[in-house]
Design an enzyme around this catalytic site. Structure first.
Site, PDB file in Angstrom:
ATOM      1  N   GLY A   7     -32.606  29.171 -49.410  1.00  0.00           N
ATOM      2  CA  GLY A   7     -33.217  30.145 -50.498  1.00  0.00           C
ATOM      3  C   GLY A   7     -33.967  29.229 -51.469  1.00  0.00           C
ATOM      4  O   GLY A   7     -34.414  29.996 -52.411  1.00  0.00           O
ATOM      5  N   ARG A  10     -37.714  27.223 -45.868  1.00  0.00           N
ATOM      6  CA  ARG A  10     -39.134  27.448 -46.648  1.00  0.00           C
ATOM      7  C   ARG A  10     -39.414  26.311 -47.514  1.00  0.00           C
ATOM      8  O   ARG A  10     -40.573  25.810 -47.395  1.00  0.00           O
ATOM      9  CB  ARG A  10     -38.869  28.635 -47.879  1.00  0.00           C
ATOM     10  N   ARG A  44     -46.290  38.262 -44.408  1.00  0.00           N
ATOM     11  CA  ARG A  44     -45.780  38.223 -45.673  1.00  0.00           C
ATOM     12  C   ARG A  44     -46.552  38.992 -46.755  1.00  0.00           C
ATOM     13  O   ARG A  44     -45.658  39.714 -47.397  1.00  0.00           O
ATOM     14  CB  ARG A  44     -45.450  36.658 -45.842  1.00  0.00           C
ATOM     15  N   TYR A  79     -43.814  41.934 -47.954  1.00  0.00           N
ATOM     16  CA  TYR A  79     -43.204  41.461 -48.933  1.00  0.00           C
ATOM     17  C   TYR A  79     -44.130  41.438 -50.266  1.00  0.00           C
ATOM     18  O   TYR A  79     -43.304  40.974 -51.436  1.00  0.00           O
ATOM     19  CB  TYR A  79     -42.668  40.321 -49.084  1.00  0.00           C
ATOM     20  N   CYS A 115     -56.365  46.413 -37.977  1.00  0.00           N
ATOM     21  CA  CYS A 115     -56.687  47.671 -38.296  1.00  0.00           C
ATOM     22  C   CYS A 115     -55.641  48.638 -39.094  1.00  0.00           C
ATOM     23  O   CYS A 115     -54.840  49.376 -38.672  1.00  0.00           O
ATOM     24  CB  CYS A 115     -56.973  48.583 -36.885  1.00  0.00           C
ATOM     25  N   GLU A 116     -55.555  48.104 -40.425  1.00  0.00           N
ATOM     26  CA  GLU A 116     -54.789  48.646 -41.331  1.00  0.00           C
ATOM     27  C   GLU A 116     -55.107  48.237 -42.671  1.00  0.00           C
ATOM     28  O   GLU A 116     -55.563  47.158 -43.104  1.00  0.00           O
ATOM     29  CB  GLU A 116     -53.183  47.915 -41.570  1.00  0.00           C
ATOM     30  N   TYR A 159     -42.442  31.003 -42.376  1.00  0.00           N
ATOM     31  CA  TYR A 159     -42.459  32.415 -41.972  1.00  0.00           C
ATOM     32  C   TYR A 159     -43.866  32.961 -41.587  1.00  0.00           C
ATOM     33  O   TYR A 159     -44.098  34.103 -42.041  1.00  0.00           O
ATOM     34  CB  TYR A 159     -41.788  33.179 -43.197  1.00  0.00           C
TER      35      TYR A 159
HETATM   36  N1  LLP Z   1     -29.684  30.194 -44.130  1.00  0.00           N
HETATM   37  C1  LLP Z   1     -29.546  31.402 -43.896  1.00  0.00           C
HETATM   38  C2  LLP Z   1     -28.252  31.982 -43.338  1.00  0.00           C
HETATM   39  C3  LLP Z   1     -30.527  32.286 -43.854  1.00  0.00           C
HETATM   40  O1  LLP Z   1     -30.354  33.593 -43.549  1.00  0.00           O
HETATM   41  C4  LLP Z   1     -31.783  31.904 -44.354  1.00  0.00           C
HETATM   42  C5  LLP Z   1     -32.990  32.594 -44.401  1.00  0.00           C
HETATM   43  C6  LLP Z   1     -31.986  30.575 -44.785  1.00  0.00           C
HETATM   44  C7  LLP Z   1     -30.774  29.493 -44.722  1.00  0.00           C
HETATM   45  C8  LLP Z   1     -33.176  29.718 -45.229  1.00  0.00           C
HETATM   46  O2  LLP Z   1     -33.797  30.447 -46.410  1.00  0.00           O
HETATM   47  P1  LLP Z   1     -35.029  29.490 -46.894  1.00  0.00           P
HETATM   48  O3  LLP Z   1     -34.588  28.365 -47.334  1.00  0.00           O
HETATM   49  O4  LLP Z   1     -35.955  29.750 -45.639  1.00  0.00           O
HETATM   50  O5  LLP Z   1     -35.314  30.558 -48.000  1.00  0.00           O
HETATM   51  N2  LLP Z   1     -39.104  36.254 -43.898  1.00  0.00           N
HETATM   52  C9  LLP Z   1     -38.759  36.095 -45.236  1.00  0.00           C
HETATM   53  C10 LLP Z   1     -37.623  35.146 -45.495  1.00  0.00           C
HETATM   54  C11 LLP Z   1     -36.338  35.577 -44.837  1.00  0.00           C
HETATM   55  C12 LLP Z   1     -35.183  34.573 -44.857  1.00  0.00           C
HETATM   56  C13 LLP Z   1     -33.918  34.774 -43.848  1.00  0.00           C
HETATM   57  N3  LLP Z   1     -32.825  33.889 -43.879  1.00  0.00           N
HETATM   58  C14 LLP Z   1     -39.987  35.625 -46.133  1.00  0.00           C
HETATM   59  O6  LLP Z   1     -40.993  35.463 -45.332  1.00  0.00           O
HETATM   60  O7  LLP Z   1     -39.755  35.653 -47.162  1.00  0.00           O
END
Ligand code: LLP
Length: 426
Positions: free
Chosen positions: A245, A286, A323, A327, A354-355, A383
Site C-alpha cells: 500500500g 504499486r 484508473r 478512481y 466510446c465513453e 494496475y
Molecule cells: N497486499 C494485499 C493483501 C493487497 O490487497 C494489495 C493490493 C497489496 C498487497 C498491494 O498493494 P500496493 O502496494 O500495490 O498498493 N487497483 C487499485 C489498487 C488495488 C489494490 C488491491 N490490493 C488501483 O489501481 O489503485
C-alpha cells in the site's frame, strides 16, 4: 526528474532507450518498463530493513503487474511474490518462479485454486475466511499433506485513501475481524488442524497510502494481537505481514514517503513493544512497478470547442488504463518527441473508447501538438496492464522491458485474431 529523461534530440529516454524509436519499432499504445527502476526500488526496501536490523521478506504483490517476465525479474531479485488467483499462480509457475516463495491471497479462493496451490506446494496460503479453512482442511486430508498458512486479519484501521483502496477497516470483505472474536475462532481451528502450520498473521490496510501513521498504527496493533494470542494460545508468530500500500507520486501534489522512512518508523514502533520481533513481511505492488512504467500513445484527432476547452485524443485509453475512469486517478504526460519544447496549451487527454468518461488526464499542459506525436503517460506501471481489457474490441497493447540501453518485447500486442480466438459460431 523529467529533464533527466531528455535526450539531445529532445526525445524522452527510458532506461537508456529513445522512447520515440520504441513507438516506431513496436507501435502504440505501448507499455514500457524501465527494469532498472524496478530493481532499484526492491533494493531500497531491502536496504531499509537491513539498516534497521529486522528479519524481513519482500513479497511483490503481483496483481499490480503480472506477466511472466516480471515474475522472472522477481526471481532474479530473490524476493517472494503474492498471487491472488489461479491465473496469477499459473503465470508465475510457468515463468519458473519457485513455488515455495509464493503467498496465495484472496477472499474467495475456489476449491480448484486451493487444490492447485496445495499440489504445487506454494510457500503459504493466506487464510481469509471460515469457508476457506474448511475447504483447505478437506484438501489437505485428502492429499495427505501439510501446508503453511497465515491468518489475514482485519485490524480495524482506516487508511486515508480512495474508498475502493481501503481494506483494513472493520467493514471490509477481507479477513477475520479481530474485534468480534472471529480471529480467535480462526486461530483455534488452525492450531487444531494438524495439517496446517501457522506461520503468522497478516493485515493490509489499503493502497496508495502516503503517511506513515497507518503503518505505524498497524505495526503496533499487530504486536498487540500477537501478545493476545500468546496469552490465549501460547502461540508466537514467526512472521508478521504488514501488507502493501505504499503510495507513489503520480503528480506534483503527491508526496510519498521513502522506503527508508516508513521502515524506520515501523521498526522503531516494533522495537518499543517487544524484544522478540517476528520476521516482518511487506507486500508492495504499486511502489515496485508503478514509477517504472510508461505508456506511449500516438496523438490523433483533436476537438477545440471555442472559448471553452480542447480534447486531444490518443490511440488508447480506459482499456489500457482504467484508473482515471475508475478512481479519478491523476497522471501526468509529456510529448515524447518534443521534450525540448515549451508548454503552450492545456488540454483534456482523451482516450478512443466510446465513453465520455474515457479521459486519461483532465488538464494537461503540453507543447503544441499535431497528429503523429507520441504522448507518454508517466508512472503507469501498476494496475495498468494488469487491469487492461478489450472494451470496444480494442486489442491490448504490447509490453516492452528496457534496461541498460536494450529493449526486449515481453508481451506481444494482441491481434484481431486473438480477439476472436475464443468466439464460436452460432
Ligand atoms: N497486499 C494485499 C493483501 C493487497 O490487497 C494489495 C493490493 C497489496 C498487497 C498491494 O498493494 P500496493 O502496494 O500495490 O498498493 N487497483 C487499485 C489498487 C488495488 C489494490 C488491491 N490490493 C488501483 O489501481 O489503485
Amino acid at each position: 526528474i523529467i529533464d533527466d529523461l531528455k535526450s539531445e534530440n529532445g526525445h524522452l529516454m527510458i532506461g537508456g532507450v529513445d522512447s520515440v524509436e520504441l513507438a516506431k519499432k513496436y507501435g502504440t499504445p505501448l507499455y514500457v518498463f524501465d527494469i532498472s527502476q524496478v530493481r532499484s526500488q526492491i533494493r531500497k526496501f531491502k536496504s531499509a530493513f537491513e539498516k534497521n536490523n529486522l528479519k524481513y521478506q519482500i513479497s511483490y504483490a503481483s496483481k499490480a503487474f503480472a506477466v511472466k517476465a516480471i515474475y522472472q525479474v522477481m526471481k532474479q531479485e530473490d524476493v517472494h511474490i503474492d498471487v491472488v488467483s489461479g491465473g496469477e499462480l499459473y503465470t508465475a509457475l510457468s515463468a519458473g518462479f519457485p513455488s515455495e516463495k509464493i503467498s496465495f491471497h484472496g477472499n474467495n479462493k475456489s476449491y480448484d485454486e486451493l487444490l492447485m496451490a496445495v499440489k504445487e506446494h506454494v510457500g503459504v496460503i493466506m487464510l481469509d475466511n471460515f469457508h476457506e479453512i474448511d475447504l483447505l482442511s478437506q484438501i489437505l486430508k485428502q492429499e495427505k499433506t501439510t501446508i503453511k498458512v497465515m491468518l489475514r486479519l482485519t485490524p480495524g484501521i482506516s487508511a486515508h485513501t480512495h474508498k475502493y483502496d481501503q481494506t483494513g477497516q472493520t467493514d471490509s470483505k477481507f479477513g477475520f475481524d479481530v474485534e468480534s472474536g472471529q480471529a480467535n475462532e480462526a486461530m483455534k481451528l488452525v492450531l487444531d488442524d494438524e495439517n496446517m502450520e501457522l506461520l503468522g498473521i497478516h493485515a493490509h490496510i489499503g493502497s496508495q497510502i502516503f503517511g506513515t501513521q497507518g503503518f505505524v498504527m498497524l505495526a503496533k496493533k499487530m504486536m498487540e494481537i500477537a501478545k493476545k494470542f500468546q496469552t490465549e494460545f501460547n502461540y508466537w508468530p514467526e512472521v508478521i505481514n504488514l501488507g502493501g500500500g505504499f503510495g507513489i507520486s503520480y503528480n506534483e501534489d503527491d508526496d510519498p514517503i521513502t522506503a527508508d522512512e516508513f521502515i524506520r518508523q515501523i521498526a522503531d514502533e516494533l522495537k518499543k513493544t517487544s524484544n522478540d520481533i517476528p520476521e516482518i513481511w511487506i507486500e508492495p505492488g504499486r511502489s515496485i512497478v508503478g514509477p517504472a512504467g510508461y505508456t506511449l500513445y500516438t496523438v490523433g484527432s483533436r476537438k477545440d470547442i471555442p472559448n471553452l476547452t480542447s480534447y486531444l485524443s490518443v490511440d488508447g485509453g480506459m482499456g489500457d488504463n482504467i484508473r482515471p475512469a475508475l478512481y479519478q486517478a491523476k497522471y501526468e504526460a509529456v510529448i515524447a518527441n518534443k521534450m525540448d519544447q515549451p508548454n503552450e496549451q492545456t488540454v483534456h487527454v482523451a482516450g478512443k473508447y466510446c465513453e465520455s468518461g474515457d479521459i486519461l488526464i483532465d488538464q494537461q499542459q503540453l507543447p503544441k501538438t499535431k497528429p503523429g506525436d507520441i504522448l507518454a503517460m508517466l508512472d503507469t506501471g501498476a494496475y495498468g496492464y494488469s487491469m487492461a481489457m478489450n472494451y470496444n474490441r480494442n486489442p491490448r497493447p504490447a509490453v516492452v522491458f528496457v534496461e541498460d540501453g536494450q529493449d526486449k518485447l515481453v508481451v506481444k500486442r494482441e491481434t484481431y485474431q486473438d480477439l476472436t480466438s475464443l468466439d464460436l459460431d452460432y
